[in-house]
Design an enzyme around this catalytic site. Structure first.
Site, PDB file in Angstrom:
ATOM      1  N   LYS A  90      15.697  32.015 -25.556  1.00 42.82           N
ATOM      2  CA  LYS A  90      16.741  31.294 -27.240  1.00 42.82           C
ATOM      3  C   LYS A  90      15.686  30.866 -28.011  1.00 42.82           C
ATOM      4  O   LYS A  90      14.513  30.949 -27.399  1.00 42.82           O
ATOM      5  CB  LYS A  90      16.869  29.862 -25.866  1.00 42.82           C
ATOM      6  CG  LYS A  90      17.882  28.564 -26.800  1.00 42.82           C
ATOM      7  CD  LYS A  90      18.668  28.799 -26.763  1.00 42.82           C
ATOM      8  CE  LYS A  90      19.277  27.769 -28.312  1.00 42.82           C
ATOM      9  NZ  LYS A  90      19.299  29.088 -29.761  1.00 42.82           N
ATOM     10  N   GLN A 111       7.747  30.636 -28.344  1.00 42.76           N
ATOM     11  CA  GLN A 111       8.986  29.887 -28.130  1.00 42.76           C
ATOM     12  C   GLN A 111       9.150  29.308 -26.423  1.00 42.76           C
ATOM     13  O   GLN A 111       9.670  28.778 -26.046  1.00 42.76           O
ATOM     14  CB  GLN A 111      10.157  30.546 -28.184  1.00 42.76           C
ATOM     15  CG  GLN A 111      11.240  29.536 -28.324  1.00 42.76           C
ATOM     16  CD  GLN A 111      11.484  28.671 -29.763  1.00 42.76           C
ATOM     17  OE1 GLN A 111      11.817  28.930 -30.653  1.00 42.76           O
ATOM     18  NE2 GLN A 111      12.515  27.897 -29.659  1.00 42.76           N
ATOM     19  N   LYS A 114       7.051  26.056 -25.966  1.00 43.47           N
ATOM     20  CA  LYS A 114       7.884  24.786 -26.193  1.00 43.47           C
ATOM     21  C   LYS A 114       9.459  24.583 -25.385  1.00 43.47           C
ATOM     22  O   LYS A 114       9.824  23.851 -25.111  1.00 43.47           O
ATOM     23  CB  LYS A 114       8.522  25.524 -27.714  1.00 43.47           C
ATOM     24  CG  LYS A 114       9.372  24.827 -28.632  1.00 43.47           C
ATOM     25  CD  LYS A 114      10.199  25.061 -29.642  1.00 43.47           C
ATOM     26  CE  LYS A 114       8.938  25.417 -30.735  1.00 43.47           C
ATOM     27  NZ  LYS A 114       9.393  26.177 -31.427  1.00 43.47           N
ATOM     28  N   LYS A 126      12.925  35.046 -30.261  1.00 42.83           N
ATOM     29  CA  LYS A 126      12.957  34.768 -31.549  1.00 42.83           C
ATOM     30  C   LYS A 126      13.136  36.179 -32.286  1.00 42.83           C
ATOM     31  O   LYS A 126      13.854  37.520 -31.730  1.00 42.83           O
ATOM     32  CB  LYS A 126      11.699  35.140 -32.284  1.00 42.83           C
ATOM     33  CG  LYS A 126      11.416  34.101 -33.650  1.00 42.83           C
ATOM     34  CD  LYS A 126      11.514  32.459 -33.317  1.00 42.83           C
ATOM     35  CE  LYS A 126      11.822  31.721 -34.757  1.00 42.83           C
ATOM     36  NZ  LYS A 126      11.626  30.531 -34.654  1.00 42.83           N
ATOM     37  N   ASP A 166      16.681  28.925 -38.213  1.00 39.84           N
ATOM     38  CA  ASP A 166      14.606  29.403 -38.577  1.00 39.84           C
ATOM     39  C   ASP A 166      15.075  29.328 -40.091  1.00 39.84           C
ATOM     40  O   ASP A 166      15.517  29.859 -40.802  1.00 39.84           O
ATOM     41  CB  ASP A 166      14.637  30.352 -37.994  1.00 39.84           C
ATOM     42  CG  ASP A 166      12.621  29.775 -37.631  1.00 39.84           C
ATOM     43  OD1 ASP A 166      12.222  29.109 -36.951  1.00 39.84           O
ATOM     44  OD2 ASP A 166      11.955  30.797 -38.705  1.00 39.84           O
ATOM     45  N   THR A 209      15.600  18.425 -35.331  1.00 38.76           N
ATOM     46  CA  THR A 209      14.169  19.390 -35.762  1.00 38.76           C
ATOM     47  C   THR A 209      13.438  18.024 -36.080  1.00 38.76           C
ATOM     48  O   THR A 209      12.037  17.742 -35.343  1.00 38.76           O
ATOM     49  CB  THR A 209      13.731  20.487 -36.039  1.00 38.76           C
ATOM     50  OG1 THR A 209      14.680  21.070 -35.716  1.00 38.76           O
ATOM     51  CG2 THR A 209      12.379  20.974 -35.500  1.00 38.76           C
ATOM     52  N   ASN A 240      15.382  22.042 -43.674  1.00 35.91           N
ATOM     53  CA  ASN A 240      16.219  21.680 -42.628  1.00 35.91           C
ATOM     54  C   ASN A 240      14.726  20.683 -41.802  1.00 35.91           C
ATOM     55  O   ASN A 240      15.610  19.499 -41.861  1.00 35.91           O
ATOM     56  CB  ASN A 240      16.594  22.730 -41.249  1.00 35.91           C
ATOM     57  CG  ASN A 240      17.032  21.702 -40.309  1.00 35.91           C
ATOM     58  OD1 ASN A 240      16.439  22.472 -39.509  1.00 35.91           O
ATOM     59  ND2 ASN A 240      18.311  21.502 -40.942  1.00 35.91           N
ATOM     60  N   SER A 376      19.666  22.506 -29.092  1.00 39.46           N
ATOM     61  CA  SER A 376      20.356  23.894 -28.855  1.00 39.46           C
ATOM     62  C   SER A 376      21.026  24.146 -27.664  1.00 39.46           C
ATOM     63  O   SER A 376      22.056  24.555 -27.584  1.00 39.46           O
ATOM     64  CB  SER A 376      20.170  24.635 -29.630  1.00 39.46           C
ATOM     65  OG  SER A 376      19.656  25.327 -30.474  1.00 39.46           O
TER      66      SER A 376
HETATM   67  P1  NDP Z   1      14.023  26.173 -44.205  1.00 40.08           P
HETATM   68  O1  NDP Z   1      14.524  27.519 -44.738  1.00 40.08           O
HETATM   69  O2  NDP Z   1      15.521  24.865 -43.717  1.00 40.08           O
HETATM   70  O3  NDP Z   1      13.171  25.603 -45.041  1.00 40.08           O
HETATM   71  C1  NDP Z   1      11.642  26.157 -44.764  1.00 40.08           C
HETATM   72  C2  NDP Z   1      11.381  25.226 -45.928  1.00 40.08           C
HETATM   73  O4  NDP Z   1       9.597  25.616 -45.980  1.00 40.08           O
HETATM   74  C3  NDP Z   1      11.682  25.290 -47.543  1.00 40.08           C
HETATM   75  O5  NDP Z   1      11.566  24.015 -48.394  1.00 40.08           O
HETATM   76  C4  NDP Z   1      10.473  26.445 -47.870  1.00 40.08           C
HETATM   77  O6  NDP Z   1      10.689  26.929 -49.446  1.00 40.08           O
HETATM   78  C5  NDP Z   1       9.576  26.474 -47.537  1.00 40.08           C
HETATM   79  N1  NDP Z   1       8.192  27.483 -47.249  1.00 40.08           N
HETATM   80  C6  NDP Z   1       8.653  28.709 -46.040  1.00 40.08           C
HETATM   81  N2  NDP Z   1       8.022  29.774 -46.685  1.00 40.08           N
HETATM   82  C7  NDP Z   1       7.339  29.336 -47.166  1.00 40.08           C
HETATM   83  C8  NDP Z   1       6.175  29.881 -47.713  1.00 40.08           C
HETATM   84  N3  NDP Z   1       5.799  31.242 -47.310  1.00 40.08           N
HETATM   85  N4  NDP Z   1       5.509  28.946 -48.266  1.00 40.08           N
HETATM   86  C9  NDP Z   1       5.536  28.111 -49.035  1.00 40.08           C
HETATM   87  N5  NDP Z   1       7.015  27.527 -48.716  1.00 40.08           N
HETATM   88  C10 NDP Z   1       7.552  27.810 -47.959  1.00 40.08           C
HETATM   89  O7  NDP Z   1      14.069  25.914 -42.725  1.00 40.08           O
HETATM   90  P2  NDP Z   1      13.121  25.336 -42.251  1.00 40.08           P
HETATM   91  O8  NDP Z   1      13.056  24.111 -41.989  1.00 40.08           O
HETATM   92  O9  NDP Z   1      14.479  25.621 -40.508  1.00 40.08           O
HETATM   93  O10 NDP Z   1      12.041  26.110 -40.882  1.00 40.08           O
HETATM   94  C11 NDP Z   1      10.335  25.392 -41.130  1.00 40.08           C
HETATM   95  C12 NDP Z   1       9.233  25.522 -40.265  1.00 40.08           C
HETATM   96  O11 NDP Z   1       9.930  24.536 -38.942  1.00 40.08           O
HETATM   97  C13 NDP Z   1       9.460  27.052 -39.768  1.00 40.08           C
HETATM   98  O12 NDP Z   1       8.145  27.332 -39.567  1.00 40.08           O
HETATM   99  C14 NDP Z   1       9.972  27.097 -38.773  1.00 40.08           C
HETATM  100  O13 NDP Z   1       9.892  27.674 -37.944  1.00 40.08           O
HETATM  101  C15 NDP Z   1       9.559  25.605 -37.916  1.00 40.08           C
HETATM  102  N6  NDP Z   1      11.078  24.929 -36.963  1.00 40.08           N
HETATM  103  C16 NDP Z   1      12.175  25.542 -37.523  1.00 40.08           C
HETATM  104  C17 NDP Z   1      12.960  24.627 -36.076  1.00 40.08           C
HETATM  105  C18 NDP Z   1      14.943  24.497 -36.777  1.00 40.08           C
HETATM  106  O14 NDP Z   1      15.503  24.001 -36.441  1.00 40.08           O
HETATM  107  N7  NDP Z   1      15.506  25.175 -37.903  1.00 40.08           N
HETATM  108  C19 NDP Z   1      12.553  24.229 -34.743  1.00 40.08           C
HETATM  109  C20 NDP Z   1      11.673  24.729 -34.974  1.00 40.08           C
HETATM  110  C21 NDP Z   1      10.784  24.409 -35.609  1.00 40.08           C
HETATM  111  P3  NDP Z   1      11.598  27.900 -50.166  1.00 40.08           P
HETATM  112  O15 NDP Z   1      13.031  27.295 -49.743  1.00 40.08           O
HETATM  113  O16 NDP Z   1      10.918  28.070 -51.579  1.00 40.08           O
HETATM  114  O17 NDP Z   1      11.556  29.499 -49.552  1.00 40.08           O
HETATM  115  O1  2IT Z   2      11.601  27.064 -33.446  1.00 35.56           O
HETATM  116  C1  2IT Z   2      12.489  26.994 -33.102  1.00 35.56           C
HETATM  117  O2  2IT Z   2      12.072  26.130 -32.502  1.00 35.56           O
HETATM  118  C2  2IT Z   2      14.020  26.809 -33.945  1.00 35.56           C
HETATM  119  N1  2IT Z   2      14.075  27.386 -35.116  1.00 35.56           N
HETATM  120  C3  2IT Z   2      14.871  26.701 -32.895  1.00 35.56           C
HETATM  121  C4  2IT Z   2      15.660  27.540 -32.074  1.00 35.56           C
HETATM  122  C5  2IT Z   2      17.211  27.469 -31.108  1.00 35.56           C
HETATM  123  O3  2IT Z   2      17.590  28.023 -30.741  1.00 35.56           O
HETATM  124  O4  2IT Z   2      17.303  25.702 -32.059  1.00 35.56           O
END
Ligand code: NDP
Ligand code: 2IT
Length: 444
Positions: A90, A111, A114, A126, A166, A209, A240, A376
């Site tokens: 997952k 993961q 986690k 992943k 992600d 999250t 997100n 999830s």
């Molecule tokens: P999104 O794509 O929704 O948002 C990512 C954000 O981070 C955007 O604002 C983006 O800016 C910025 N960003 C991404 N890459 C970079 C970079 N290299 N430098 C600067 N800014 C950056 O992703 P999520 O919010 O889903 O994910 C954010 C983090 O949380 C990641 O590390 C992800 O692995 C982790 N995560 C996400 C989960 C989920 O459920 N979605 C669960 C657990 C962890 P821009 O749009 O300009 O690229």
């Molecule tokens: O990093 C993470 O835990 C995620 N992007 C969410 C993974 C999931 O299966 O919901």
């Protein structure tokens, strides 16, 4: 040489071109030293750490698609199935130009621990691609997703491997991926999570999250006779995780001063205007300059910089290694109380050490952002029983899971004489269940 050092050297030599993977393995194995030392001979004989740091499999494939100008584009797709000893693989799918084998392996490895911490039966995986959805039309995103799924579907399934969102993968991408999976297999099953509400998604998964991150942060503060109410919070990211962390922190009475994207960052002295941020990012997919244009009182700066803002709590919610030693020094100078990771591995090893040495409470991503994957898993349960739970039901389960994770990582740290070290606590608590399951199931 100790068993941990032996395996660390082996992993570094073998994966020398994958610095993020080596970083993630180093953090985990360093934390596990006291556990491993207790059973050094047994674990060495079982090759437990070699097995834990080698993915079950990694598939890498070609993703050809046609852009709006009629030109053929070719991206690389990945899925790592890291460890399924406690449940089906997952983990999310990242769509970002920086994606490569090492990034996917670091995320898959994290993961595993986690998912174990959630207390739910899910293994670690992943995937993703170096495709960049930014600036692409909906048709181009669909063309990419269709092509990606025509290969990925061979390896996934509701009881085998369940991808999700992600960075760069949100509801739109999951919808296109699900449509193609269904067409290819003829099966309507919970093979992806983060689905839309009209076709099997779970209420509160979108928020999970960010909400979970704030629930565990509040739990941490309460455990130290404090709370989020009245605190000033600095958030990075505007995706997100960041948006729903801002929403919940604000609901709990904190003031969130910043957010950022890859081009710049916002400082809003009135507190981030959530409706405006959602409009800019979720609806219009614009840059943060559009926030500034509609909110003249806010300040916009190019590049990175949110960690220079004075705050009580810092929540990195963008990407790996976005908070380095210099940033940690600024935070400490400004008397930050707590840093809790919404992103995966946003804090460098040196910055983490510095924060801990300076008595900043620090909760690592594998615990702090586990609310997303936990919800999830709740979506998978709902799909299996062909029912949908209410928002309140899912949210209250999420809250309970985060409270439990805090208690487990805190207790594990105490058991190993490291009270308050939540990095050690999270790695040990996550490891224990996976280790037990691996040893019980023999060599496979
Ligand atoms: P999104 O794509 O929704 O948002 C990512 C954000 O981070 C955007 O604002 C983006 O800016 C910025 N960003 C991404 N890459 C970079 C970079 N290299 N430098 C600067 N800014 C950056 O992703 P999520 O919010 O889903 O994910 C954010 C983090 O949380 C990641 O590390 C992800 O692995 C982790 N995560 C996400 C989960 C989920 O459920 N979605 C669960 C657990 C962890 P821009 O749009 O300009 O690229
Ligand atoms: O990093 C993470 O835990 C995620 N992007 C969410 C993974 C999931 O299966 O919901």
């Amino acid at each position: 040489m100790s068993y941990v050092d032996e395996v660390l050297r082996r992993v570094s030599d073998k994966n020398y071109s994958e610095p993020e993977f080596i970083q993630a393995v180093t953090e985990v194995l360093e934390s596990l030293r006291p556990v491993i030392e207790k059973h050094e001979d047994k674990y060495r004989k079982e090759a437990l750490l070699e097995r834990l740091t080698e993915p079950d499999r990694l598939v890498k494939f070609k993703v050809p698609w046609v852009d709006d100008n009629g030109n053929i584009q070719v991206n690389t797709g990945y899925r790592v199935q890291f460890n399924n000893s406690i449940g089906p693989y997952k983990g999310g799918l990242r769509l970002h130009p920086s994606v490569n084998t090492g990034i996917i392996k670091f995320l898959g490895f994290e993961q595993v621990f986690k998912n174990s911490l959630t207390g739910l039966p899910i293994g670690g995986g992943k995937g993703g691609s170096d495709f960049d959805p930014k600036g692409k039309s909906d048709r181009e995103v669909m063309a990419f997703c269709n092509s990606f799924m025509t290969e990925l579907y061979k390896y996934i399934g509701a009881d085998c491997d369940v991808p999700a969102g992600d960075i760069g993968t949100g509801a739109r991408e999951i919808g296109y991926l699900y449509g193609m999976y269904k067409k290819l297999t003829g099966r309507y099953e919970g093979v992806l999570t983060g689905k839309g509400l009209s076709y099997g998604g779970s209420l509160a998964r979108k928020e999970a999250t960010g909400y979970g991150l704030v629930y565990i942060t509040d739990e941490l503060l309460k455990d130290h006779n404090d709370s989020l109410k009245g605190k000033e919070v600095v958030v990075s990211g505007a995706g997100n995780v960041a948006i729903y962390a801002i929403e919940k922190a604000t609901q709990l009475g904190a003031k969130v001063l910043t957010c950022s994207d890859s081009t710049g960052w916002i400082y809003d002295p009135d507190g981030i205007d959530l409706e405006l941020l959602k409009e800019v990012k979720e609806e219009k997919r614009e840059r943060l300059t559009a926030y500034k244009a509609k909110k003249p009182n806010a300040e916009y700066y190019e590049g990175k910089g949110v960690w220079s803002v004075k705050c009580d709590v810092a929540l990195p919610c963008a990407t790996q290694n976005e908070l380095d030693l210099d940033d940690a020094k600024m935070l400490v100078e400004n008397h930050v109380l707590a840093v809790c990771e919404g992103a995966n591995m946003p804090t460098t090893l040196e910055a983490t050490e510095y924060l801990k040495e300076n008595n900043v409470y620090f909760i690592p991503g594998k615990a702090a952002n586990a609310g997303g994957v936990a919800t999830s898993a709740l979506e998978m349960s709902q799909n299996s029983e062909r029912l949908s739970w209410t928002f309140e039901e899912v949210d209250s389960k999420l809250h309970g899971i985060m409270t439990n994770i805090y208690k487990n990582i805190s207790d594990a740290a105490i058991r190993y004489d490291c009270e308050g070290d939540y990095v050690v606590g999270a790695n040990i608590a996550g490891f224990e269940k996976v280790c037990d399951a691996m040893l019980s199931q023999g060599l496979y």
